[in-house]
Design a protein around this motif. Sequence first.
Motif, PDB file in Angstrom:
ATOM      1  N   GLU A  87      -1.725   1.061 -12.106  1.00 35.14           N
ATOM      2  CA  GLU A  87      -1.122   1.917 -11.086  1.00 35.14           C
ATOM      3  C   GLU A  87      -1.244   1.286  -9.696  1.00 35.14           C
ATOM      4  O   GLU A  87      -0.305   1.318  -8.894  1.00 35.14           O
ATOM      5  CB  GLU A  87      -1.790   3.293 -11.083  1.00 35.14           C
ATOM      6  N   ALA A  88      -2.418   0.702  -9.414  1.00 42.74           N
ATOM      7  CA  ALA A  88      -2.600   0.044  -8.122  1.00 42.74           C
ATOM      8  C   ALA A  88      -1.687  -1.167  -7.996  1.00 42.74           C
ATOM      9  O   ALA A  88      -1.108  -1.428  -6.932  1.00 42.74           O
ATOM     10  CB  ALA A  88      -4.058  -0.374  -7.948  1.00 42.74           C
ATOM     11  N   VAL A  89      -1.540  -1.926  -9.084  1.00 43.00           N
ATOM     12  CA  VAL A  89      -0.641  -3.081  -9.072  1.00 43.00           C
ATOM     13  C   VAL A  89       0.797  -2.634  -8.850  1.00 43.00           C
ATOM     14  O   VAL A  89       1.537  -3.217  -8.051  1.00 43.00           O
ATOM     15  CB  VAL A  89      -0.759  -3.878 -10.381  1.00 43.00           C
ATOM     16  N   ALA A  90       1.216  -1.569  -9.546  1.00 40.92           N
ATOM     17  CA  ALA A  90       2.592  -1.080  -9.407  1.00 40.92           C
ATOM     18  C   ALA A  90       2.889  -0.669  -7.976  1.00 40.92           C
ATOM     19  O   ALA A  90       3.950  -0.992  -7.426  1.00 40.92           O
ATOM     20  CB  ALA A  90       2.813   0.091 -10.365  1.00 40.92           C
ATOM     21  N   GLU A  91       1.956   0.031  -7.338  1.00 46.07           N
ATOM     22  CA  GLU A  91       2.159   0.448  -5.951  1.00 46.07           C
ATOM     23  C   GLU A  91       2.265  -0.770  -5.040  1.00 46.07           C
ATOM     24  O   GLU A  91       3.158  -0.849  -4.187  1.00 46.07           O
ATOM     25  CB  GLU A  91       1.003   1.335  -5.500  1.00 46.07           C
ATOM     26  N   PHE A  92       1.374  -1.733  -5.237  1.00 48.58           N
ATOM     27  CA  PHE A  92       1.340  -2.917  -4.374  1.00 48.58           C
ATOM     28  C   PHE A  92       2.603  -3.759  -4.523  1.00 48.58           C
ATOM     29  O   PHE A  92       3.225  -4.146  -3.529  1.00 48.58           O
ATOM     30  CB  PHE A  92       0.100  -3.743  -4.720  1.00 48.58           C
ATOM     31  N   VAL A  93       3.003  -4.032  -5.750  1.00 49.94           N
ATOM     32  CA  VAL A  93       4.165  -4.887  -5.994  1.00 49.94           C
ATOM     33  C   VAL A  93       5.452  -4.240  -5.498  1.00 49.94           C
ATOM     34  O   VAL A  93       6.400  -4.932  -5.101  1.00 49.94           O
ATOM     35  CB  VAL A  93       4.253  -5.240  -7.491  1.00 49.94           C
ATOM     36  N   ALA A  94       5.485  -2.907  -5.482  1.00 49.25           N
ATOM     37  CA  ALA A  94       6.692  -2.201  -5.046  1.00 49.25           C
ATOM     38  C   ALA A  94       6.843  -2.138  -3.534  1.00 49.25           C
ATOM     39  O   ALA A  94       7.939  -1.835  -3.033  1.00 49.25           O
ATOM     40  CB  ALA A  94       6.690  -0.776  -5.614  1.00 49.25           C
ATOM     41  N   LEU A  95       5.794  -2.422  -2.773  1.00 47.85           N
ATOM     42  CA  LEU A  95       5.829  -2.204  -1.323  1.00 47.85           C
ATOM     43  C   LEU A  95       6.965  -2.926  -0.603  1.00 47.85           C
ATOM     44  O   LEU A  95       7.585  -2.345   0.295  1.00 47.85           O
ATOM     45  CB  LEU A  95       4.483  -2.598  -0.703  1.00 47.85           C
ATOM     46  N   PRO A  96       7.284  -4.190  -0.942  1.00 44.39           N
ATOM     47  CA  PRO A  96       8.364  -4.840  -0.195  1.00 44.39           C
ATOM     48  C   PRO A  96       9.718  -4.140  -0.312  1.00 44.39           C
ATOM     49  O   PRO A  96      10.561  -4.284   0.579  1.00 44.39           O
ATOM     50  CB  PRO A  96       8.428  -6.244  -0.818  1.00 44.39           C
ATOM     51  N   ALA A  97       9.921  -3.384  -1.404  1.00 42.03           N
ATOM     52  CA  ALA A  97      11.231  -2.779  -1.654  1.00 42.03           C
ATOM     53  C   ALA A  97      11.290  -1.289  -1.318  1.00 42.03           C
ATOM     54  O   ALA A  97      12.350  -0.673  -1.461  1.00 42.03           O
ATOM     55  CB  ALA A  97      11.630  -2.984  -3.115  1.00 42.03           C
ATOM     56  N   VAL A  98      10.179  -0.697  -0.849  1.00 39.58           N
ATOM     57  CA  VAL A  98      10.230   0.722  -0.489  1.00 39.58           C
ATOM     58  C   VAL A  98      11.006   0.879   0.805  1.00 39.58           C
ATOM     59  O   VAL A  98      11.233  -0.097   1.536  1.00 39.58           O
ATOM     60  CB  VAL A  98       8.806   1.320  -0.355  1.00 39.58           C
ATOM     61  N   ASP A 138       9.856  -9.666   3.825  1.00 40.64           N
ATOM     62  CA  ASP A 138       9.479 -10.990   4.309  1.00 40.64           C
ATOM     63  C   ASP A 138       8.005 -11.097   4.672  1.00 40.64           C
ATOM     64  O   ASP A 138       7.546 -12.158   5.111  1.00 40.64           O
ATOM     65  CB  ASP A 138      10.324 -11.358   5.531  1.00 40.64           C
ATOM     66  N   ALA A 139       7.268 -10.006   4.499  1.00 34.09           N
ATOM     67  CA  ALA A 139       5.849 -10.013   4.870  1.00 34.09           C
ATOM     68  C   ALA A 139       5.008 -10.691   3.788  1.00 34.09           C
ATOM     69  O   ALA A 139       5.359 -10.691   2.614  1.00 34.09           O
ATOM     70  CB  ALA A 139       5.356  -8.584   5.090  1.00 34.09           C
ATOM     71  N   ARG A 140       3.899 -11.248   4.210  1.00 35.36           N
ATOM     72  CA  ARG A 140       2.897 -11.791   3.304  1.00 35.36           C
ATOM     73  C   ARG A 140       1.739 -10.796   3.280  1.00 35.36           C
ATOM     74  O   ARG A 140       1.249 -10.377   4.337  1.00 35.36           O
ATOM     75  CB  ARG A 140       2.429 -13.160   3.808  1.00 35.36           C
ATOM     76  N   GLN A 141       1.291 -10.435   2.098  1.00 31.55           N
ATOM     77  CA  GLN A 141       0.236  -9.435   2.016  1.00 31.55           C
ATOM     78  C   GLN A 141      -0.646  -9.678   0.799  1.00 31.55           C
ATOM     79  O   GLN A 141      -0.241 -10.319  -0.160  1.00 31.55           O
ATOM     80  CB  GLN A 141       0.803  -8.019   2.007  1.00 31.55           C
ATOM     81  N   PHE A 142      -1.864  -9.171   0.895  1.00 31.20           N
ATOM     82  CA  PHE A 142      -2.773  -9.319  -0.234  1.00 31.20           C
ATOM     83  C   PHE A 142      -3.606  -8.065  -0.412  1.00 31.20           C
ATOM     84  O   PHE A 142      -3.834  -7.292   0.535  1.00 31.20           O
ATOM     85  CB  PHE A 142      -3.651 -10.565  -0.093  1.00 31.20           C
ATOM     86  N   LEU A 143      -4.028  -7.852  -1.656  1.00 26.47           N
ATOM     87  CA  LEU A 143      -4.800  -6.683  -2.054  1.00 26.47           C
ATOM     88  C   LEU A 143      -6.151  -7.170  -2.567  1.00 26.47           C
ATOM     89  O   LEU A 143      -6.232  -7.866  -3.582  1.00 26.47           O
ATOM     90  CB  LEU A 143      -4.054  -5.922  -3.146  1.00 26.47           C
ATOM     91  N   VAL A 144      -7.215  -6.808  -1.850  1.00 25.22           N
ATOM     92  CA  VAL A 144      -8.558  -7.268  -2.209  1.00 25.22           C
ATOM     93  C   VAL A 144      -9.222  -6.243  -3.126  1.00 25.22           C
ATOM     94  O   VAL A 144      -9.357  -5.074  -2.768  1.00 25.22           O
ATOM     95  CB  VAL A 144      -9.418  -7.487  -0.956  1.00 25.22           C
ATOM     96  N   PHE A 145      -9.654  -6.709  -4.310  1.00 25.91           N
ATOM     97  CA  PHE A 145     -10.350  -5.839  -5.256  1.00 25.91           C
ATOM     98  C   PHE A 145     -11.742  -6.369  -5.568  1.00 25.91           C
ATOM     99  O   PHE A 145     -12.476  -5.781  -6.358  1.00 25.91           O
ATOM    100  CB  PHE A 145      -9.544  -5.700  -6.552  1.00 25.91           C
ATOM    101  N   GLY A 146     -12.128  -7.486  -4.928  1.00 24.44           N
ATOM    102  CA  GLY A 146     -13.458  -8.036  -5.123  1.00 24.44           C
ATOM    103  C   GLY A 146     -13.852  -8.911  -3.957  1.00 24.44           C
ATOM    104  O   GLY A 146     -13.000  -9.439  -3.226  1.00 24.44           O
ATOM    105  N   GLU A 147     -15.147  -9.037  -3.735  1.00 24.89           N
ATOM    106  CA  GLU A 147     -15.686  -9.865  -2.662  1.00 24.89           C
ATOM    107  C   GLU A 147     -16.938 -10.546  -3.196  1.00 24.89           C
ATOM    108  O   GLU A 147     -17.764  -9.906  -3.865  1.00 24.89           O
ATOM    109  CB  GLU A 147     -16.034  -9.005  -1.447  1.00 24.89           C
ATOM    110  N   LEU A 148     -17.066 -11.848  -2.932  1.00 20.57           N
ATOM    111  CA  LEU A 148     -18.260 -12.542  -3.393  1.00 20.57           C
ATOM    112  C   LEU A 148     -18.879 -13.364  -2.281  1.00 20.57           C
ATOM    113  O   LEU A 148     -18.188 -13.855  -1.390  1.00 20.57           O
ATOM    114  CB  LEU A 148     -17.965 -13.412  -4.610  1.00 20.57           C
ATOM    115  N   TYR A 149     -20.177 -13.459  -2.350  1.00 20.88           N
ATOM    116  CA  TYR A 149     -20.970 -14.252  -1.415  1.00 20.88           C
ATOM    117  C   TYR A 149     -21.492 -15.448  -2.195  1.00 20.88           C
ATOM    118  O   TYR A 149     -22.461 -15.345  -2.932  1.00 20.88           O
ATOM    119  CB  TYR A 149     -22.095 -13.390  -0.856  1.00 20.88           C
ATOM    120  N   PRO A 150     -20.826 -16.595  -2.067  1.00 23.76           N
ATOM    121  CA  PRO A 150     -21.222 -17.763  -2.858  1.00 23.76           C
ATOM    122  C   PRO A 150     -22.525 -18.376  -2.357  1.00 23.76           C
ATOM    123  O   PRO A 150     -22.928 -18.207  -1.202  1.00 23.76           O
ATOM    124  CB  PRO A 150     -20.064 -18.745  -2.659  1.00 23.76           C
TER     125      PRO A 150
END
Length: 223
Positions: A16-27, A77-89
């Motif tokens: 569901e989160a992927v579907a919302e994110f991928v659809a954003l450019p066309a809303v 035309d926007a560049r965007q990203f969805l963060v679902f994890g963060e790591l401290y190497p």
Amino acid sequence: MPIPVHALAYRPLTTEAVAEFVALPAVPHIPDDEDAIDAELDRRGWSPQHELVCDSFLTGYGHVLCTDALSPFGQPDARQFLVFGELYPVDPEEGGLDNERWLYGLMDAWQRLPGWTGRRPSTDQDCEAVLAQAERAVTGHLGTAPERTAKSSDTLANGPALTHRIWRTPTHALILGPAPDNGPYGYLTHLQLSCTPLTCGPELPPADDAAALTKWIGTHVDW
């Protein structure tokens, strides 16, 4: 052997989160007006988020979305990203496991997000498990496996080499994997799903050209 990671925080990606994110450019496009954007945020159950990633949004599914436009709504035309994890190497040049302990405070902030959890210490295998679960979510929405899979390099993000997975729609590249945090210290690493126009680099390099593929991924995920 597993490669150590100081800390990992994550919230599993869902179809569901992927579907919302991928659809954003066309809303439908939302005017670059603060009141109009706030109204759309309220309608979606989103909120502004400035503590972890500058000028970003906390989505209703609990992930952090960043865009290079004023808002992500109807911006093909926007560049965007969805963060679902963060790591401290672990920084191998510092030695030991205590090289920048103050960064645990930033990891605490990620882990405090609703629905997020974490592991300390962690390993590259834990990170790969989070990415593999996210791949299932993206594949579940798109109905197709990744077009290309490749290990990352330290030129793309700090930390251990992790898997990048690439899909392409007719208009956008979807890249799942590690990417630079670009935060105040610049050493933390996102686990994210990027959605960028194919015009950034329409054709994938040959599968046996690792350097060209690394450059192609970097063109899309780091800006």
